[in-house]
Design a protein around this motif. Structure first.
Motif, PDB file in Angstrom:
ATOM      1  N   ASN A  24       0.842  -1.182   0.000  1.00 27.48           N
ATOM      2  CA  ASN A  24       0.000   0.000   0.000  1.00 27.48           C
ATOM      3  C   ASN A  24       0.886   1.243   0.000  1.00 27.48           C
ATOM      4  OD1 ASN A  24      -2.487  -1.264  -0.027  1.00 27.48           O
ATOM      5  ND2 ASN A  24      -2.569  -1.441   2.203  1.00 27.48           N
ATOM      6  N   PRO A  25       0.526   2.263  -0.765  1.00 27.20           N
ATOM      7  CA  PRO A  25       1.367   3.469  -0.821  1.00 27.20           C
ATOM      8  C   PRO A  25       1.203   4.319   0.428  1.00 27.20           C
ATOM      9  CG  PRO A  25      -0.623   3.813  -2.096  1.00 27.20           C
ATOM     10  CD  PRO A  25      -0.669   2.377  -1.628  1.00 27.20           C
ATOM     11  N   GLU A  26       2.129   5.235   0.617  1.00 27.54           N
ATOM     12  CA  GLU A  26       1.988   6.210   1.687  1.00 27.54           C
ATOM     13  C   GLU A  26       0.762   7.079   1.416  1.00 27.54           C
ATOM     14  OE1 GLU A  26       3.722   6.886   4.526  1.00 27.54           O
ATOM     15  OE2 GLU A  26       4.811   5.013   4.188  1.00 27.54           O
ATOM     16  N   PRO A  27      -0.041   7.382   2.433  1.00 26.02           N
ATOM     17  CA  PRO A  27      -1.200   8.249   2.201  1.00 26.02           C
ATOM     18  C   PRO A  27      -0.772   9.664   1.844  1.00 26.02           C
ATOM     19  CG  PRO A  27      -0.881   7.884   4.557  1.00 26.02           C
ATOM     20  CD  PRO A  27       0.086   6.975   3.848  1.00 26.02           C
ATOM     21  N   LEU A  28      -1.649  10.387   1.187  1.00 27.28           N
ATOM     22  CA  LEU A  28      -1.375  11.790   0.902  1.00 27.28           C
ATOM     23  C   LEU A  28      -1.280  12.560   2.210  1.00 27.28           C
ATOM     24  CD1 LEU A  28      -3.848  12.408  -2.074  1.00 27.28           C
ATOM     25  CD2 LEU A  28      -1.446  11.734  -2.162  1.00 27.28           C
ATOM     26  N   PRO A  29      -0.507  13.638   2.263  1.00 27.98           N
ATOM     27  CA  PRO A  29      -0.394  14.421   3.501  1.00 27.98           C
ATOM     28  C   PRO A  29      -1.768  14.780   4.057  1.00 27.98           C
ATOM     29  CG  PRO A  29       1.174  15.201   1.874  1.00 27.98           C
ATOM     30  CD  PRO A  29       0.315  14.198   1.175  1.00 27.98           C
ATOM     31  N   SER A  34      -5.019  18.070  -1.487  1.00 29.29           N
ATOM     32  CA  SER A  34      -5.103  16.850  -2.295  1.00 29.29           C
ATOM     33  C   SER A  34      -5.789  15.732  -1.524  1.00 29.29           C
ATOM     34  CB  SER A  34      -3.701  16.416  -2.720  1.00 29.29           C
ATOM     35  OG  SER A  34      -3.090  17.377  -3.545  1.00 29.29           O
ATOM     36  N   ALA A  35      -5.441  15.559  -0.250  1.00 30.41           N
ATOM     37  CA  ALA A  35      -6.077  14.526   0.566  1.00 30.41           C
ATOM     38  C   ALA A  35      -7.557  14.813   0.750  1.00 30.41           C
ATOM     39  CB  ALA A  35      -5.380  14.433   1.918  1.00 30.41           C
ATOM     40  N   ARG A  36      -7.890  16.066   0.935  1.00 33.84           N
ATOM     41  CA  ARG A  36      -9.305  16.437   1.111  1.00 33.84           C
ATOM     42  C   ARG A  36     -10.098  16.143  -0.158  1.00 33.84           C
ATOM     43  NH1 ARG A  36     -12.422  20.529  -0.379  1.00 33.84           N
ATOM     44  NH2 ARG A  36     -10.700  21.791  -1.213  1.00 33.84           N
ATOM     45  N   ARG A  37      -9.556  16.484  -1.309  1.00 35.73           N
ATOM     46  CA  ARG A  37     -10.278  16.301  -2.558  1.00 35.73           C
ATOM     47  C   ARG A  37     -10.316  14.844  -3.010  1.00 35.73           C
ATOM     48  NH1 ARG A  37     -11.532  20.840  -5.757  1.00 35.73           N
ATOM     49  NH2 ARG A  37     -11.432  19.510  -7.609  1.00 35.73           N
ATOM     50  N   LEU A  38      -9.431  14.022  -2.479  1.00 35.53           N
ATOM     51  CA  LEU A  38      -9.432  12.610  -2.855  1.00 35.53           C
ATOM     52  C   LEU A  38     -10.594  11.848  -2.237  1.00 35.53           C
ATOM     53  CD1 LEU A  38      -7.969  10.346  -4.388  1.00 35.53           C
ATOM     54  CD2 LEU A  38      -6.570   9.988  -2.343  1.00 35.53           C
ATOM     55  N   ALA A  39     -11.160  12.365  -1.159  1.00 33.15           N
ATOM     56  CA  ALA A  39     -12.276  11.687  -0.511  1.00 33.15           C
ATOM     57  C   ALA A  39     -13.470  11.588  -1.456  1.00 33.15           C
ATOM     58  CB  ALA A  39     -12.677  12.443   0.760  1.00 33.15           C
ATOM     59  N   ASP A  40     -14.235  10.511  -1.330  1.00 36.36           N
ATOM     60  CA  ASP A  40     -15.448  10.390  -2.126  1.00 36.36           C
ATOM     61  C   ASP A  40     -16.393  11.531  -1.799  1.00 36.36           C
ATOM     62  OD1 ASP A  40     -14.627   8.126  -3.447  1.00 36.36           O
ATOM     63  OD2 ASP A  40     -15.552   6.749  -2.015  1.00 36.36           O
ATOM     64  N   LEU A 367       2.426  17.634  -4.467  1.00 38.90           N
ATOM     65  CA  LEU A 367       2.882  16.286  -4.802  1.00 38.90           C
ATOM     66  C   LEU A 367       4.050  16.366  -5.777  1.00 38.90           C
ATOM     67  CD1 LEU A 367      -0.647  14.664  -5.246  1.00 38.90           C
ATOM     68  CD2 LEU A 367       0.810  14.644  -3.210  1.00 38.90           C
ATOM     69  N   ALA A 368       5.228  16.019  -5.287  1.00 37.28           N
ATOM     70  CA  ALA A 368       6.445  16.187  -6.074  1.00 37.28           C
ATOM     71  C   ALA A 368       6.480  15.284  -7.301  1.00 37.28           C
ATOM     72  CB  ALA A 368       7.661  15.900  -5.194  1.00 37.28           C
ATOM     73  N   GLU A 369       5.750  14.175  -7.271  1.00 40.90           N
ATOM     74  CA  GLU A 369       5.802  13.245  -8.401  1.00 40.90           C
ATOM     75  C   GLU A 369       4.899  13.665  -9.557  1.00 40.90           C
ATOM     76  OE1 GLU A 369       3.212  10.890  -5.377  1.00 40.90           O
ATOM     77  OE2 GLU A 369       4.245  12.819  -5.455  1.00 40.90           O
ATOM     78  N   LEU A 370       4.231  14.784  -9.433  1.00 44.47           N
ATOM     79  CA  LEU A 370       3.300  15.248 -10.460  1.00 44.47           C
ATOM     80  C   LEU A 370       3.724  16.623 -10.964  1.00 44.47           C
ATOM     81  CD1 LEU A 370      -0.551  14.995 -10.323  1.00 44.47           C
ATOM     82  CD2 LEU A 370       0.504  17.221 -10.731  1.00 44.47           C
TER      83      LEU A 370
END
Length: 379
Positions: A24-29, A34-40, A367-370
């Motif tokens: 499993n990946p590390e969760p978003l901060p 980004s973490a807030r918007r990822l929620a359903d 997000l540094a990878e993006l």
């Protein structure tokens, strides 16, 4: 003895569960936008089976399949069960894939106020009669238009479960790989395209054979989402040029993003170093020698903006680089897809502005990878 036998039988399942848990990946901060918007989203979502037949167009003969007088389109529709009308999005799957690989995106987008349709295109999905055939991509924009016709009509029918669900003035398309190409053709092609489409999201879609002429003068919003380490549809030839040849075109790049990692079903194989190993195997065993080099003549003419000399360098990288965790890649895909379609199709200017800021500024900052790139449209 029974307990011992049960323990032995459970060992493979427990081993798989443990392997997945370790990958499993590390969760978003936690405090990030980004973490807030990822929620359903807050909207309840229903899934409706789709079984449609376009009797105005035949399915071509393919291998030992003699063809059929209609094009059968089977899949699902995800829609909010409260409120509306909402924008309609049509998802197209990749070559040797099927519509279920887009379910993770469809469910997420529907919970945030979109109606999302996804079906199996007749001759390019994994179980296609006669085997998957890449050349049938030229018929897939017609499948998209047919779906739009049928679903808009159902929304206009007061007695239908979808009554008043769809806003026919707000339509977008998206797809992965060959589905990304399908979405691009549906949004921009001078003869295959559908003028009702307002926004196109191509996820790792082949595009090296499109010239600037193909996109010129078309106001349709376009975003390419691609993995930097895609070995099936190389980033340098297909994704990197987008901001330079699409007016207002946008490119979101995922460092270490793979091609196959965008498919929802790969979540079960996230222990792989690079899921493109499986993707290359599936595609290469179903594509004829030289077929990937014939994209130009398949799609149109130079006058239509097609580079007849272009080809797709399929799976030439060896060894494969280590890829981003599949779950991480799919989480970022949700974030990009929702922001792009909200920015393009939301009714409220404030919602559009928030999504635009998140997509172009906040997301790459958090997000540094993006990374994000675009070229503004000429005034």
């Amino acid at each position: 003895m029974k307990k011992l036998l049960l323990a032995i039988l459970l060992l493979p399942a427990l081993a798989v569960a443990g392997l997945l848990a370790l990958n499993n990946p590390e969760p978003l901060p936690a405090a990030s936008e980004s973490a807030r918007r990822l929620a359903d989203g807050p909207l309840p979502v229903a899934r409706l089976p789709l079984e449609l037949a376009d009797r105005s167009r035949p399915t071509d003969a393919n291998g030992d399949f003699p063809g059929a007088p209609a094009r059968q389109l089977e899949g699902h529709l995800w829609y909010p069960t409260e409120g509306g009308p909402y924008p309609l999005l049509v998802y197209s799957h990749g070559f040797t894939s099927d519509h279920r690989n887009g379910a993770y995106l469809a469910e997420h987008l529907a919970s945030h106020g979109f109606v999302v349709a996804a079906v199996n295109h007749p001759l390019t999905h994994w179980g296609a009669p006669g085997g998957p055939r890449v050349a049938d991509v030229v018929n897939q924009p017609g499948d998209v238009s047919f779906l739009i016709d049928r679903l808009v009509a159902r929304s206009a029918d007061a007695g239908d479960v979808l009554a008043a669900t769809i806003d026919e003035e707000r339509i977008g398309v998206l797809g992965v790989s060959l589905g990304g190409l399908t979405a691009t053709l549906a949004g921009f092609h001078p003869t295959l395209g559908d003028p009702r489409i307002d926004a196109v999201l191509s996820i790792a879609g082949p595009s090296s054979f499109f010239t600037a002429r193909f996109f010129a003068g078309d106001p349709t919003a376009f975003l390419m989402l691609a993995g930097r380490d895609d070995v099936l549809v190389p980033w340098e030839a297909n994704a990197q040029p987008i901001p330079g040849k699409v007016p207002g075109g946008e490119l979101v790049t995922l460092a270490q993003g793979s091609h196959t990692g965008f498919a929802g079903g790969m979540a079960w194989l996230r222990w792989m170093k690079n899921p493109d190993a499986l993707g290359c195997w599936a595609v290469k065993r179903n594509i004829e020698d030289g077929e990937e080099a014939a994209w130009g003549t398949l799609l149109g003419t130079e006058a239509q903006g097609i580079d007849l000399s272009a080809s797709v360098d399929l799976c030439t990288v060896d060894p494969l680089p280590a890829a981003m965790n599949v779950l991480r890649q799919q989480a970022l895909t949700k974030l990009v897809a929702r922001a792009f379609f909200e920015r393009s199709l939301a009714v409220l200017p404030a919602t559009r502005a928030e999504a635009d800021r998140f997509l172009g500024e906040t997301l790459p900052a958090e997000l540094a990878e993006l990374s994000y790139a675009t070229t503004p449209r000429a005034p």
